[in-house]
Scaffold this motif. Structure first.
Motif, mmCIF file in Angstrom:
data_model
loop_
_atom_site.group_PDB
_atom_site.id
_atom_site.type_symbol
_atom_site.label_atom_id
_atom_site.label_comp_id
_atom_site.label_asym_id
_atom_site.label_seq_id
_atom_site.Cartn_x
_atom_site.Cartn_y
_atom_site.Cartn_z
ATOM 1 N N GLY A 110 8.854 14.906 -20.807
ATOM 2 C CA GLY A 110 8.335 15.867 -19.845
ATOM 3 C C GLY A 110 8.463 15.394 -18.414
ATOM 4 O O GLY A 110 7.478 15.230 -17.706
ATOM 5 N N LEU A 111 9.696 15.178 -17.981
ATOM 6 C CA LEU A 111 9.937 14.618 -16.649
ATOM 7 C C LEU A 111 9.321 15.498 -15.571
ATOM 8 O O LEU A 111 9.550 16.703 -15.518
ATOM 9 N N ARG A 112 8.550 14.850 -14.691
ATOM 10 C CA ARG A 112 7.914 15.556 -13.568
ATOM 11 C C ARG A 112 8.625 15.296 -12.259
ATOM 12 O O ARG A 112 8.105 15.644 -11.191
ATOM 13 N N GLY A 113 9.770 14.650 -12.334
ATOM 14 C CA GLY A 113 10.509 14.319 -11.123
ATOM 15 C C GLY A 113 11.026 12.905 -11.213
ATOM 16 O O GLY A 113 10.532 12.093 -12.011
ATOM 17 N N LEU A 114 12.032 12.607 -10.437
ATOM 18 C CA LEU A 114 12.588 11.255 -10.379
ATOM 19 C C LEU A 114 12.799 10.919 -8.913
ATOM 20 O O LEU A 114 13.336 11.728 -8.152
ATOM 21 N N PHE A 115 12.345 9.730 -8.530
ATOM 22 C CA PHE A 115 12.367 9.320 -7.124
ATOM 23 C C PHE A 115 13.343 8.168 -6.938
ATOM 24 O O PHE A 115 13.399 7.257 -7.760
ATOM 25 N N CYS A 161 0.860 -1.174 0.000
ATOM 26 C CA CYS A 161 0.000 0.000 0.000
ATOM 27 C C CYS A 161 0.899 1.228 0.000
ATOM 28 O O CYS A 161 1.956 1.233 0.651
ATOM 29 N N SER A 162 0.503 2.258 -0.709
ATOM 30 C CA SER A 162 1.246 3.517 -0.641
ATOM 31 C C SER A 162 0.267 4.675 -0.544
ATOM 32 O O SER A 162 -0.918 4.534 -0.846
ATOM 33 N N ALA A 163 0.796 5.812 -0.119
ATOM 34 C CA ALA A 163 -0.038 6.996 0.058
ATOM 35 C C ALA A 163 0.717 8.228 -0.404
ATOM 36 O O ALA A 163 1.937 8.314 -0.270
ATOM 37 N N GLN A 164 -0.037 9.165 -0.931
ATOM 38 C CA GLN A 164 0.530 10.428 -1.397
ATOM 39 C C GLN A 164 -0.347 11.542 -0.872
ATOM 40 O O GLN A 164 -1.548 11.546 -1.093
ATOM 41 N N GLY A 165 0.293 12.492 -0.167
ATOM 42 C CA GLY A 165 -0.482 13.578 0.410
ATOM 43 C C GLY A 165 -0.342 14.846 -0.390
ATOM 44 O O GLY A 165 -0.531 14.869 -1.589
ATOM 45 N N SER A 166 0.040 15.920 0.285
ATOM 46 C CA SER A 166 0.100 17.226 -0.363
ATOM 47 C C SER A 166 1.325 17.367 -1.261
ATOM 48 O O SER A 166 1.340 18.197 -2.163
ATOM 49 N N THR A 167 2.351 16.569 -1.029
ATOM 50 C CA THR A 167 3.513 16.589 -1.910
ATOM 51 C C THR A 167 3.340 15.477 -2.950
ATOM 52 O O THR A 167 2.384 14.724 -2.910
ATOM 53 N N ASN A 196 2.177 10.260 -14.863
ATOM 54 C CA ASN A 196 1.188 11.332 -14.819
ATOM 55 C C ASN A 196 1.246 11.918 -13.418
ATOM 56 O O ASN A 196 2.287 11.843 -12.773
ATOM 57 N N ASP A 197 0.174 12.474 -12.936
ATOM 58 C CA ASP A 197 0.219 13.138 -11.628
ATOM 59 C C ASP A 197 0.539 12.187 -10.485
ATOM 60 O O ASP A 197 0.979 12.625 -9.422
ATOM 61 N N TYR A 198 0.292 10.899 -10.674
ATOM 62 C CA TYR A 198 0.483 10.008 -9.532
ATOM 63 C C TYR A 198 1.035 8.640 -9.889
ATOM 64 O O TYR A 198 1.597 7.968 -9.048
ATOM 65 N N LYS A 199 0.882 8.187 -11.122
ATOM 66 C CA LYS A 199 1.306 6.829 -11.450
ATOM 67 C C LYS A 199 2.813 6.776 -11.617
ATOM 68 O O LYS A 199 3.373 7.445 -12.477
ATOM 69 N N LEU A 200 3.467 5.955 -10.777
ATOM 70 C CA LEU A 200 4.910 5.807 -10.827
ATOM 71 C C LEU A 200 5.292 4.600 -11.666
ATOM 72 O O LEU A 200 4.700 3.532 -11.529
ATOM 73 N N SER A 201 6.304 4.767 -12.505
ATOM 74 C CA SER A 201 6.899 3.654 -13.237
ATOM 75 C C SER A 201 8.241 3.355 -12.591
ATOM 76 O O SER A 201 9.112 4.224 -12.541
#
Lengths: 113, 109
Positions: free
Chosen positions: B29-34, A93-99, B93-98
Motif C-alpha cells: 500500500g505505497l503512500r508515496g516514495l521520496f 531534526c525534521s519537520a512535516q507540515g501540511s504536505t 504510516n502517515d509520517y514514519k519514513l523508512s
C-alpha cells in the motif's frame, strides 16, 4: 517548504555528560522528528516530538536516554544523556507540515570521547 | 517485513556519463516514495515525491520514475556538483519514513 536550523552544528563531549540539541523551524509545522545517522549509515528515526505531550519513541530508543521537548509548533530539543562513544553520530531534526514531505535540518555532528 | 533497498551502493561516473540509481521497496500500500540528496556533513535535501506507478518528476539533470515495485533516479549528463549520496524513503504510516542505505555518486571531471 520549511527551513530548519539546528544548534549546535557540532560538538565534542566527554563520556557521561549530556548535550541538548535545539531545532528551530521557520514556520508552524504539525510534526517534528529526530533522527540519528551513524557514520556511513542511513537515517534511523529516534522519536516523534509531539507538541504538548510526551514524545513517541521508536523501538530501541528510550526517554531516559533521549528526552525530547516540544513546547510549541516551531521548536524542539533533543537531549543525549549520559553519553558514551557509541552515541557519536549525526543527529537530525525534521519537520512535516501540511504536505507529506519531511524537510531536514543541517544536522548536529556529535563526537563523544 | 517492509523494506527499502538501494543499488548500487556506490557509483563512479565520468562527467557527462548518464546513469541510473535504483530503489526497490516491499512496502504494501505505497503512500508515496521520496528522493533526497545528501551532501557530506549536511542534512538530506528533498528532491522529489512520487505517488503512483508511471509518474515521473524532473529537476535539472535528475529524473525520477516509479513502478509498482521500484523507483529509478536517472542522472543525465552529470556534472561534478551532482556528486552526493542519494537516498530514497517510503512512509510506513502517515509520517514514519523508512530510508534506504543510499547510493553514493561520484562524478569526475
Amino acid at each position: 517548504s520549511a527551513v530548519i536550523s539546528q544548534k549546535p552544528s557540532r560538538d565534542i563531549c566527554q563520556r557521561g555528560t549530556s548535550l541538548t540539541i535545539q531545532c528551530q523551524v521557520d514556520s508552524q509545522v504539525t510534526m517534528m522528528f529526530w533522527y540519528r545517522q551513524q557514520p556511513g549509515q542511513s537515517l534511523t528515526l529516534i522519536a516523534t516530538a509531539n507538541q504538548g505531550s510526551e514524545a513517541t519513541y521508536e523501538s530501541g530508543f528510550v526517554i531516559d536516554k533521549f528526552p525530547i521537548s516540544r513546547p510549541n509548533l516551531t521548536f524542539s530539543t533533543l537531549t543525549v544523556s549520559n553519553m558514551s562513544p557509541e552515541d557519536s553520530s549525526i543527529y537530525l531534526c525534521s519537520a512535516q507540515g501540511s504536505t507529506d514531505t519531511q524537510y531536514f535540518g543541517p544536522g548536529t555532528r556529535l563526537t563523544v570521547l | 517485513e517492509d523494506q527499502v533497498t538501494q543499488s548500487p551502493e556506490a557509483l563512479r561516473l565520468q562527467e557527462g556519463e548518464s546513469s541510473s540509481l535504483n530503489c526497490s521497496y516491499t512496502v504494501s500500500g505505497l503512500r508515496g516514495l521520496f528522493w533526497y540528496r545528501q551532501d557530506p556533513g549536511k542534512g538530506p535535501e528533498f528532491l522529489f515525491t512520487l505517488y503512483s506507478a508511471g509518474e515521473e518528476k524532473e529537476k535539472e539533470r535528475l529524473k525520477a520514475t516509479l513502478t509498482k515495485k521500484e523507483s529509478f533516479l536517472h542522472i543525465t549528463a552529470p556534472k561534478p556538483e551532482d556528486s552526493a549520496t542519494y537516498l530514497c524513503a517510503v512512509p510506513l504510516n502517515d509520517y514514519k519514513l523508512s530510508f534506504g542505505a543510499g547510493t553514493t555518486v561520484t562524478v569526475r571531471a
